[in-house]
Design a protein around this motif. Structure first.
Motif, short mmCIF file in Angstrom:
data_model
loop_
_atom_site.label_atom_id
_atom_site.label_comp_id
_atom_site.label_asym_id
_atom_site.label_seq_id
_atom_site.Cartn_x
_atom_site.Cartn_y
_atom_site.Cartn_z
N ARG A 49 -15.17 4.00 10.70
CA ARG A 49 -14.26 3.79 11.20
C ARG A 49 -14.66 4.18 12.96
O ARG A 49 -14.51 3.61 13.85
CB ARG A 49 -12.88 4.32 11.13
CG ARG A 49 -12.11 3.83 10.02
CD ARG A 49 -10.80 4.04 9.75
NE ARG A 49 -10.06 3.88 8.79
CZ ARG A 49 -9.95 4.64 7.65
NH1 ARG A 49 -10.46 5.67 7.31
NH2 ARG A 49 -9.37 3.96 6.37
N SER A 87 -3.04 7.17 11.01
CA SER A 87 -1.98 6.41 11.58
C SER A 87 -0.79 7.30 11.61
O SER A 87 0.18 7.04 12.51
CB SER A 87 -1.55 4.99 10.70
OG SER A 87 -0.99 5.58 9.44
N GLU A 107 0.96 -1.00 -0.04
CA GLU A 107 0.03 0.01 -0.03
C GLU A 107 0.73 1.04 0.01
O GLU A 107 1.92 1.13 0.61
CB GLU A 107 -0.78 -0.15 1.34
CG GLU A 107 -1.52 -1.20 1.37
CD GLU A 107 -3.04 -1.24 2.31
OE1 GLU A 107 -2.74 -0.37 3.25
OE2 GLU A 107 -3.74 -1.87 2.08
N ARG A 156 -9.04 10.01 2.35
CA ARG A 156 -9.62 10.85 3.13
C ARG A 156 -10.05 12.27 2.37
O ARG A 156 -8.97 12.71 1.91
CB ARG A 156 -8.96 11.17 4.65
CG ARG A 156 -8.77 9.90 5.57
CD ARG A 156 -8.04 10.61 6.79
NE ARG A 156 -8.25 9.41 7.83
CZ ARG A 156 -7.41 8.34 7.97
NH1 ARG A 156 -6.24 8.53 7.26
NH2 ARG A 156 -7.65 7.55 8.92
N ARG A 194 0.12 11.25 1.88
CA ARG A 194 -0.39 12.19 2.60
C ARG A 194 -0.29 13.74 2.23
O ARG A 194 1.05 14.29 2.22
CB ARG A 194 0.24 12.12 4.23
CG ARG A 194 0.09 10.61 4.66
CD ARG A 194 0.61 10.46 6.09
NE ARG A 194 0.36 9.09 6.29
CZ ARG A 194 -0.50 8.37 6.77
NH1 ARG A 194 -1.64 8.98 6.99
NH2 ARG A 194 -0.52 7.19 7.33
N ASP A 242 -5.68 12.26 2.33
CA ASP A 242 -4.38 11.23 2.32
C ASP A 242 -5.08 10.35 1.33
O ASP A 242 -6.19 10.50 1.03
CB ASP A 242 -4.02 10.76 3.54
CG ASP A 242 -5.00 10.06 4.38
OD1 ASP A 242 -6.00 9.54 3.78
OD2 ASP A 242 -4.90 10.20 5.59
N1 UDP Z 1 -5.74 3.07 3.73
C1 UDP Z 1 -6.41 2.15 2.87
N2 UDP Z 1 -6.28 0.68 3.24
C2 UDP Z 1 -5.37 0.34 4.38
C3 UDP Z 1 -4.95 1.47 4.96
C4 UDP Z 1 -5.09 2.90 4.70
O1 UDP Z 1 -7.09 2.57 1.94
O2 UDP Z 1 -5.37 -0.76 4.71
C5 UDP Z 1 -5.95 4.56 3.33
C6 UDP Z 1 -6.94 5.40 4.59
O3 UDP Z 1 -8.26 5.35 4.05
C7 UDP Z 1 -6.51 6.66 4.45
C8 UDP Z 1 -4.86 6.40 3.95
O4 UDP Z 1 -4.73 5.12 3.37
O5 UDP Z 1 -6.95 7.50 3.39
C9 UDP Z 1 -4.21 6.60 5.28
O6 UDP Z 1 -4.44 5.55 6.24
P1 UDP Z 1 -3.51 5.63 7.55
O7 UDP Z 1 -2.33 4.94 7.50
O8 UDP Z 1 -3.86 6.97 8.15
O9 UDP Z 1 -4.43 4.65 8.23
P2 UDP Z 1 -5.78 4.14 9.25
O10 UDP Z 1 -5.18 4.10 10.61
O11 UDP Z 1 -6.49 5.46 9.12
O12 UDP Z 1 -6.16 3.19 8.57
#
Ligand code: UDP
Length: 230
Positions: free
Chosen positions: A207, A93, A83, A193, A87, A168
């Motif tokens: 979430r 995260s 992935e 997001r 951002r 992001d």
């Molecule tokens: N995201 C995703 N799949 C995942 C993890 C994250 O599509 O398995 C996307 C999430 O929706 C956000 C971006 O990647 O738009 C950043 O996600 P983040 O790392 O902040 O993780 P979170 O803890 O919010 O899942």
């Protein structure tokens, strides 16, 4: 059937991969799970609109054709188990890991790579890890990073026309038969997001249990339909 994941089923038919978007929605490494009517068709159409827009701007995607209501006909790809997150603002995260305030602007687009592995909670990796683990070469990682930044800036501008902020976004890439790196998977409120004046239009509604996520996903679909026809 070739592959069934949490939210999609991929079938190889002739020279194409047909990706069926399911009505499932998950969060927290799959621990939270629900089925919401029409979620698959909404995310499939949003993905189709945004990938069409990206390809108009010179970014190669796997999309061949949207087959309503919930199937994308695509170029088959050998996916990297990665992935790639870009951002523009702090959230999720990033805030958990490094602190700061949700919505705070980053000085430049930050790109992070994660290995897709629910059991290990998708560990973050650097380019050396990718090479050592045999997941991709550094050159391939550089290319994924470059495409991800370009796509994000294109989508940021797209959403800005509707006064929405892209905070992001997550991308997945694969290799085509002829060895090209192509943007695959989906682009939807599940994977980015999107905010407007503090209002949430993405999976954070689910979430954080903030109400019916589909009301927001439908608004994003309407927005994409109207912005893409301008
Ligand atoms: N995201 C995703 N799949 C995942 C993890 C994250 O599509 O398995 C996307 C999430 O929706 C956000 C971006 O990647 O738009 C950043 O996600 P983040 O790392 O902040 O993780 P979170 O803890 O919010 O899942």
């Amino acid at each position: 059937m070739v592959y069934e994941g949490k939210t999609k089923i991929v079938r190889i038919v002739g020279d194409h991969a047909l990706i069926e978007f399911k009505d499932d929605i998950t969060a927290g490494d799959g621990l939270k799970h629900d089925v919401i009517l029409n979620k698959g068709s909404i995310c499939a159409e949003i993905t189709a609109i945004l990938m069409n827009f990206l390809s108009e701007k010179g970014i190669k995607t796997h999309l061949v054709e949207f087959l309503p209501p919930n199937i994308l006909k695509t170029v088959p790809l050998k996916m990297f188990p990665l992935e790639v997150v870009v951002r523009l603002k702090k959230a999720g995260s990033f805030v958990k890991r490094y602190g700061g305030v949700e919505g705070e602007e980053l000085p430049f687009p930050l790109v992070e790579f994660f290995i897709k592995d629910d059991e290990r909670h998708d560990p973050m990796v650097c380019f050396d890890h990718l090479e050592i683990l045999g997941i991709s070469t550094k050159k391939q990682a550089e290319e994924m990073k470059e495409i991800s930044i370009k796509a994000t800036l294109v989508l940021k501008e797209f959403f800005e026309k509707g006064d929405f902020e892209l905070w992001d976004i997550k991308y997945e890439f694969g290799l085509s038969k002829d060895g090209q790196i192509i943007l695959g998977d989906e682009i939807s409120p599940d994977t980015f997001r999107l905010r407007k004046k503090g209002e949430i239009f993405d999976k954070d509604v689910y979430r954080r249990n903030l109400g019916d996520p589909m009301k927001k996903y439908e608004e994003v679909l309407e927005l994409c339909r109207s912005l893409s026809s301008q």
